[in-house]
Design a protein around this motif. Structure first.
Motif, PDB file in Angstrom:
ATOM      1  N   TRP A 284       0.823  -1.194   0.000  1.00  0.00           N
ATOM      2  CA  TRP A 284       0.000   0.000   0.000  1.00  0.00           C
ATOM      3  C   TRP A 284       0.864   1.254   0.000  1.00  0.00           C
ATOM      4  CZ3 TRP A 284       0.334   3.194   4.324  1.00  0.00           C
ATOM      5  CH2 TRP A 284       0.801   2.609   5.513  1.00  0.00           C
ATOM      6  N   ALA A 285       0.242   2.337  -0.463  1.00  0.00           N
ATOM      7  CA  ALA A 285       0.937   3.624  -0.516  1.00  0.00           C
ATOM      8  C   ALA A 285      -0.066   4.757  -0.325  1.00  0.00           C
ATOM      9  CB  ALA A 285       1.640   3.790  -1.865  1.00  0.00           C
TER      10      ALA A 285
ATOM     11  N   GLY B 214       3.766   4.051   3.490  1.00  0.00           N
ATOM     12  CA  GLY B 214       3.401   2.892   2.699  1.00  0.00           C
ATOM     13  C   GLY B 214       4.042   1.625   3.220  1.00  0.00           C
ATOM     14  N   ARG B 215       3.741   0.553   2.535  1.00  0.00           N
ATOM     15  CA  ARG B 215       4.307  -0.748   2.876  1.00  0.00           C
ATOM     16  C   ARG B 215       4.747  -1.433   1.588  1.00  0.00           C
ATOM     17  NH1 ARG B 215       1.456  -6.033   5.554  1.00  0.00           N
ATOM     18  NH2 ARG B 215       3.407  -7.122   5.880  1.00  0.00           N
TER      19      ARG B 215
ATOM     20  N   VAL C 174       5.768   1.896  -7.668  1.00  0.00           N
ATOM     21  CA  VAL C 174       6.502   0.658  -7.884  1.00  0.00           C
ATOM     22  C   VAL C 174       6.740   0.011  -6.524  1.00  0.00           C
ATOM     23  CG1 VAL C 174       8.605  -0.388  -8.786  1.00  0.00           C
ATOM     24  CG2 VAL C 174       7.577   1.591  -9.957  1.00  0.00           C
ATOM     25  N   PHE C 175       6.320  -1.240  -6.426  1.00  0.00           N
ATOM     26  CA  PHE C 175       6.440  -1.985  -5.185  1.00  0.00           C
ATOM     27  C   PHE C 175       7.674  -2.881  -5.215  1.00  0.00           C
ATOM     28  CE2 PHE C 175       1.934  -0.845  -5.446  1.00  0.00           C
ATOM     29  CZ  PHE C 175       1.766  -0.251  -4.199  1.00  0.00           C
TER      30      PHE C 175
ATOM     31  N   LEU D 135      -3.544   3.898  -2.218  1.00  0.00           N
ATOM     32  CA  LEU D 135      -3.532   2.729  -3.094  1.00  0.00           C
ATOM     33  C   LEU D 135      -3.236   1.490  -2.267  1.00  0.00           C
ATOM     34  CD1 LEU D 135      -3.355   1.314  -5.930  1.00  0.00           C
ATOM     35  CD2 LEU D 135      -0.930   1.975  -5.933  1.00  0.00           C
ATOM     36  N   VAL D 136      -4.041   0.438  -2.468  1.00  0.00           N
ATOM     37  CA  VAL D 136      -3.809  -0.848  -1.795  1.00  0.00           C
ATOM     38  C   VAL D 136      -3.770  -1.925  -2.871  1.00  0.00           C
ATOM     39  CG1 VAL D 136      -4.737  -2.548  -0.179  1.00  0.00           C
ATOM     40  CG2 VAL D 136      -5.025  -0.110   0.289  1.00  0.00           C
ATOM     41  N   VAL D 137      -2.822  -2.841  -2.753  1.00  0.00           N
ATOM     42  CA  VAL D 137      -2.738  -4.001  -3.636  1.00  0.00           C
ATOM     43  C   VAL D 137      -2.723  -5.253  -2.770  1.00  0.00           C
ATOM     44  CG1 VAL D 137      -1.383  -5.205  -5.379  1.00  0.00           C
ATOM     45  CG2 VAL D 137      -1.423  -2.695  -5.357  1.00  0.00           C
ATOM     46  N   HIS D 138      -3.623  -6.182  -3.079  1.00  0.00           N
ATOM     47  CA  HIS D 138      -3.613  -7.495  -2.430  1.00  0.00           C
ATOM     48  C   HIS D 138      -3.252  -8.502  -3.516  1.00  0.00           C
ATOM     49  CE1 HIS D 138      -5.429  -6.073   1.245  1.00  0.00           C
ATOM     50  NE2 HIS D 138      -6.401  -5.513   0.554  1.00  0.00           N
ATOM     51  N   THR D 139      -2.303  -9.371  -3.223  1.00  0.00           N
ATOM     52  CA  THR D 139      -1.878 -10.377  -4.185  1.00  0.00           C
ATOM     53  C   THR D 139      -1.425 -11.628  -3.436  1.00  0.00           C
ATOM     54  OG1 THR D 139      -0.564 -10.749  -6.181  1.00  0.00           O
ATOM     55  CG2 THR D 139       0.509  -9.565  -4.396  1.00  0.00           C
ATOM     56  N   HIS D 140      -1.139 -12.654  -4.176  1.00  0.00           N
ATOM     57  CA  HIS D 140      -0.668 -13.890  -3.538  1.00  0.00           C
ATOM     58  C   HIS D 140       0.809 -14.034  -3.733  1.00  0.00           C
ATOM     59  CE1 HIS D 140      -0.507 -15.805  -7.499  1.00  0.00           C
ATOM     60  NE2 HIS D 140      -1.650 -15.209  -7.724  1.00  0.00           N
TER      61      HIS D 140
END
Length: 136
Positions: free
Chosen positions: A40-41, A52-53, A69-70, A131-136
Motif C-alpha cells: 500500500w501507498a 506505505g508498505r 513501484v512496489f 492505493l492498496v494491492v492485495h496479491t498472492h
C-alpha cells in the motif's frame, strides 16, 4: 421452477449443479486460504510517498499521472485506489483509475501500478491518493 412448496424441482436442481464450479476449480477463484500479501501507498499530489508498505518508489509523471513501484510482483493482484489526503483534510473531488504499470524494465517488471487522477470534469489533475494491492 418449483413444485409449489419452495423446493426446486429436479430439473432446476440439475441446472444449478451444472453451472456451479466444481471443487477442483476452487484455487482459480482464490479459495486457497494462504498467503495474501498486502502492498500500500499514500501519495501526495506531487508524487511524494507519505507512507506505505513494500513501496520501492513513487513518481509523478505528469499532471494527474503517477506510477507506484512496489518491492515484489503485483501483476496477479487486485488494485484498489481512492482519492484522499494523507492527513485530516479532504482532497477536492475527482476520479481515479488504476492498472498494472506497462513496460517497466527488469528488475521492476510487473511491480508497478499506473494511477491516473482526474478532476470532476474528467480532466487529468493532481490529486493525493491511497492505493492498496492485495496479491498472492
Amino acid at each position: 421452477m418449483s413444485n409449489g412448496n419452495n423446493a426446486p424441482d429436479a430439473r432446476a436442481a440439475e441446472e444449478a449443479r451444472a453451472i456451479r464450479p466444481d471443487r477442483d476449480d476452487s484455487a482459480k477463484y482464490g479459495v486457497e486460504g494462504c498467503c495474501v500479501r498486502t502492498f500500500w501507498a499514500v501519495v501526495e499530489t506531487d508524487g511524494t510517498l507519505v507512507r506505505g508498505r513494500n513501496v520501492a518508489r513513487v513518481a509523478r509523471l505528469e499532471d494527474g499521472v503517477y506510477e507506484v513501484v512496489f518491492t515484489s510482483d503485483v501483476s496477479e493482484g487486485v488494485f484498489v485506489a481512492t482519492i484522499g489526503r494523507p492527513g485530516i483534510a479532504t482532497e477536492p473531488p475527482g476520479e481515479i483509475t488504476v492498472a498494472l504499470r506497462c513496460c517497466l524494465a527488469s528488475p521492476e517488471e510487473n511491480k508497478g501500478v499506473w494511477v491516473d487522477t482526474h478532476d470532476s470534469n474528467g480532466r487529468l489533475a493532481d490529486r493525493a491518493f491511497h492505493l492498496v494491492v492485495h496479491t498472492h
